[in-house]
Design a protein around this motif. Structure first.
Motif, PDB file in Angstrom:
ATOM      1  N   LYS A   1      91.285  38.102  41.046  1.00 12.25           N
ATOM      2  CA  LYS A   1      91.113  36.674  41.307  1.00 12.25           C
ATOM      3  C   LYS A   1      90.726  36.000  39.999  1.00 12.25           C
ATOM      4  O   LYS A   1      89.893  36.512  39.243  1.00 12.25           O
ATOM      5  CB  LYS A   1      90.035  36.445  42.364  1.00 12.25           C
ATOM      6  N   MET A   2      91.347  34.855  39.740  1.00 17.56           N
ATOM      7  CA  MET A   2      91.107  34.097  38.511  1.00 17.56           C
ATOM      8  C   MET A   2      90.499  32.739  38.853  1.00 17.56           C
ATOM      9  O   MET A   2      90.693  32.222  39.954  1.00 17.56           O
ATOM     10  CB  MET A   2      92.424  33.871  37.756  1.00 17.56           C
ATOM     11  N   LEU A   3      89.804  32.177  37.866  1.00 18.82           N
ATOM     12  CA  LEU A   3      89.272  30.821  37.967  1.00 18.82           C
ATOM     13  C   LEU A   3      89.819  30.028  36.793  1.00 18.82           C
ATOM     14  O   LEU A   3      89.660  30.438  35.630  1.00 18.82           O
ATOM     15  CB  LEU A   3      87.741  30.821  37.920  1.00 18.82           C
ATOM     16  N   CYS A   4      90.475  28.923  37.083  1.00 11.10           N
ATOM     17  CA  CYS A   4      90.973  28.041  36.031  1.00 11.10           C
ATOM     18  C   CYS A   4      89.781  27.275  35.462  1.00 11.10           C
ATOM     19  O   CYS A   4      89.043  26.618  36.213  1.00 11.10           O
ATOM     20  CB  CYS A   4      92.012  27.069  36.581  1.00 11.10           C
ATOM     21  N   GLN A   5      89.587  27.390  34.157  1.00 16.23           N
ATOM     22  CA  GLN A   5      88.462  26.713  33.510  1.00 16.23           C
ATOM     23  C   GLN A   5      88.693  25.203  33.410  1.00 16.23           C
ATOM     24  O   GLN A   5      87.744  24.457  33.221  1.00 16.23           O
ATOM     25  CB  GLN A   5      88.226  27.294  32.111  1.00 16.23           C
ATOM     26  N   ASN A   6      89.952  24.772  33.578  1.00 15.63           N
ATOM     27  CA  ASN A   6      90.249  23.343  33.468  1.00 15.63           C
ATOM     28  C   ASN A   6      90.081  22.609  34.800  1.00 15.63           C
ATOM     29  O   ASN A   6      89.358  21.626  34.875  1.00 15.63           O
ATOM     30  CB  ASN A   6      91.669  23.124  32.936  1.00 15.63           C
TER      31      ASN A   6
ATOM     32  N   PRO B   1      99.731  31.547  34.524  1.00  9.69           N
ATOM     33  CA  PRO B   1      99.164  30.195  34.445  1.00  9.69           C
ATOM     34  C   PRO B   1      98.620  29.743  35.810  1.00  9.69           C
ATOM     35  O   PRO B   1      99.068  30.195  36.856  1.00  9.69           O
ATOM     36  CB  PRO B   1     100.351  29.324  34.029  1.00  9.69           C
ATOM     37  N   CYS B   2      97.665  28.843  35.760  1.00  7.50           N
ATOM     38  CA  CYS B   2      97.080  28.284  36.981  1.00  7.50           C
ATOM     39  C   CYS B   2      98.184  27.638  37.819  1.00  7.50           C
ATOM     40  O   CYS B   2      98.963  26.820  37.306  1.00  7.50           O
ATOM     41  CB  CYS B   2      96.025  27.250  36.617  1.00  7.50           C
ATOM     42  N   PRO B   3      98.280  27.988  39.095  1.00  4.49           N
ATOM     43  CA  PRO B   3      99.315  27.391  39.941  1.00  4.49           C
ATOM     44  C   PRO B   3      99.068  25.911  40.220  1.00  4.49           C
ATOM     45  O   PRO B   3      99.970  25.192  40.642  1.00  4.49           O
ATOM     46  CB  PRO B   3      99.243  28.209  41.232  1.00  4.49           C
ATOM     47  N   SER B   4      97.846  25.444  39.961  1.00  4.58           N
ATOM     48  CA  SER B   4      97.517  24.051  40.220  1.00  4.58           C
ATOM     49  C   SER B   4      97.849  23.140  39.042  1.00  4.58           C
ATOM     50  O   SER B   4      98.476  22.102  39.211  1.00  4.58           O
ATOM     51  CB  SER B   4      96.026  23.937  40.512  1.00  4.58           C
ATOM     52  N   CYS B   5      97.419  23.551  37.827  1.00  3.67           N
ATOM     53  CA  CYS B   5      97.581  22.664  36.668  1.00  3.67           C
ATOM     54  C   CYS B   5      98.392  23.292  35.534  1.00  3.67           C
ATOM     55  O   CYS B   5      98.683  22.618  34.550  1.00  3.67           O
ATOM     56  CB  CYS B   5      96.213  22.220  36.146  1.00  3.67           C
ATOM     57  N   GLY B   6      98.737  24.584  35.639  1.00  2.00           N
ATOM     58  CA  GLY B   6      99.537  25.249  34.619  1.00  2.00           C
ATOM     59  C   GLY B   6      98.752  25.740  33.411  1.00  2.00           C
ATOM     60  O   GLY B   6      99.326  26.279  32.468  1.00  2.00           O
ATOM     61  N   SER B   7      97.435  25.569  33.444  1.00  2.00           N
ATOM     62  CA  SER B   7      96.606  25.995  32.316  1.00  2.00           C
ATOM     63  C   SER B   7      96.563  27.521  32.217  1.00  2.00           C
ATOM     64  O   SER B   7      96.670  28.224  33.207  1.00  2.00           O
ATOM     65  CB  SER B   7      95.183  25.456  32.497  1.00  2.00           C
TER      66      SER B   7
ATOM     67  N   ASN C   1      93.871  28.667  30.501  1.00  2.00           N
ATOM     68  CA  ASN C   1      92.442  28.781  30.218  1.00  2.00           C
ATOM     69  C   ASN C   1      91.763  29.321  31.485  1.00  2.00           C
ATOM     70  O   ASN C   1      91.193  28.577  32.270  1.00  2.00           O
ATOM     71  CB  ASN C   1      91.874  27.413  29.820  1.00  2.00           C
ATOM     72  N   LEU C   2      91.866  30.643  31.656  1.00  5.24           N
ATOM     73  CA  LEU C   2      91.436  31.288  32.901  1.00  5.24           C
ATOM     74  C   LEU C   2      90.306  32.274  32.644  1.00  5.24           C
ATOM     75  O   LEU C   2      90.163  32.804  31.546  1.00  5.24           O
ATOM     76  CB  LEU C   2      92.617  32.041  33.525  1.00  5.24           C
ATOM     77  N   ARG C   3      89.541  32.527  33.693  1.00  2.00           N
ATOM     78  CA  ARG C   3      88.479  33.535  33.635  1.00  2.00           C
ATOM     79  C   ARG C   3      88.636  34.458  34.843  1.00  2.00           C
ATOM     80  O   ARG C   3      88.855  33.995  35.965  1.00  2.00           O
ATOM     81  CB  ARG C   3      87.112  32.866  33.668  1.00  2.00           C
ATOM     82  N   VAL C   4      88.538  35.760  34.608  1.00  2.00           N
ATOM     83  CA  VAL C   4      88.606  36.741  35.687  1.00  2.00           C
ATOM     84  C   VAL C   4      87.292  36.668  36.463  1.00  2.00           C
ATOM     85  O   VAL C   4      86.213  36.774  35.875  1.00  2.00           O
ATOM     86  CB  VAL C   4      88.806  38.171  35.139  1.00  2.00           C
ATOM     87  N   ILE C   5      87.372  36.481  37.770  1.00  2.65           N
ATOM     88  CA  ILE C   5      86.161  36.464  38.594  1.00  2.65           C
ATOM     89  C   ILE C   5      86.129  37.632  39.587  1.00  2.65           C
ATOM     90  O   ILE C   5      85.111  37.869  40.224  1.00  2.65           O
ATOM     91  CB  ILE C   5      85.970  35.116  39.327  1.00  2.65           C
ATOM     92  N   GLN C   6      87.230  38.351  39.687  1.00  2.00           N
ATOM     93  CA  GLN C   6      87.285  39.528  40.558  1.00  2.00           C
ATOM     94  C   GLN C   6      88.479  40.374  40.147  1.00  2.00           C
ATOM     95  O   GLN C   6      89.501  39.853  39.751  1.00  2.00           O
ATOM     96  CB  GLN C   6      87.461  39.081  42.022  1.00  2.00           C
TER      97      GLN C   6
END
Length: 116
Positions: free
Chosen positions: A70-75, A88-94, A96-101
């Protein structure tokens, strides 16, 4: 090759707790592994079968439970699950991600037979 040292650690943890519980033998060891960890189930099983000979863990079955990544988009702060590597983030395409799981690895439980 790092699976050998990982498997040796699993055996040490298992033996320690089984002996503290007065085990005659260990029947099952349940492992939790994150999808992003580099642990290969078949390699751990191979080394387990080899290094447990002549121990109370010799016949123990390994059980592998995989935790999805599971990833978290930092943007945009969107959380999302991935199957194969960062995307890339499916919401904004960024990117800039962080692994949260998904990087977890632990011995979840051990099943034993006690001395009678």
């Amino acid at each position: 090759m790092h699976e050998l040292s990982v498997t040796e650690n699993i055996l040490q943890i298992t033996l320690k707790h089984a002996q503290q519980a007065g085990a005659k033998s260990v029947t099952d060891v349940h492992l939790v592994i994150g999808e992003l960890s580099s642990i290969i189930d078949d390699s751990v099983q191979f080394y387990w079968d080899m290094i447990t000979e002549n121990t109370i863990c010799q016949s123990a079955q390994l059980h592998f439970t995989r935790i999805p990544a599971k990833m978290l988009c930092q943007n945009c702060k969107q959380e999302f699950t991935i199957e194969h590597g960062p995307i890339p983030c499916p919401s904004c395409g960024s990117v800039n991600l962080r692994v949260i799981q998904g990087e977890e690895f632990w011995v979840d439980s051990i099943e034993i037979q006690k001395e009678e």
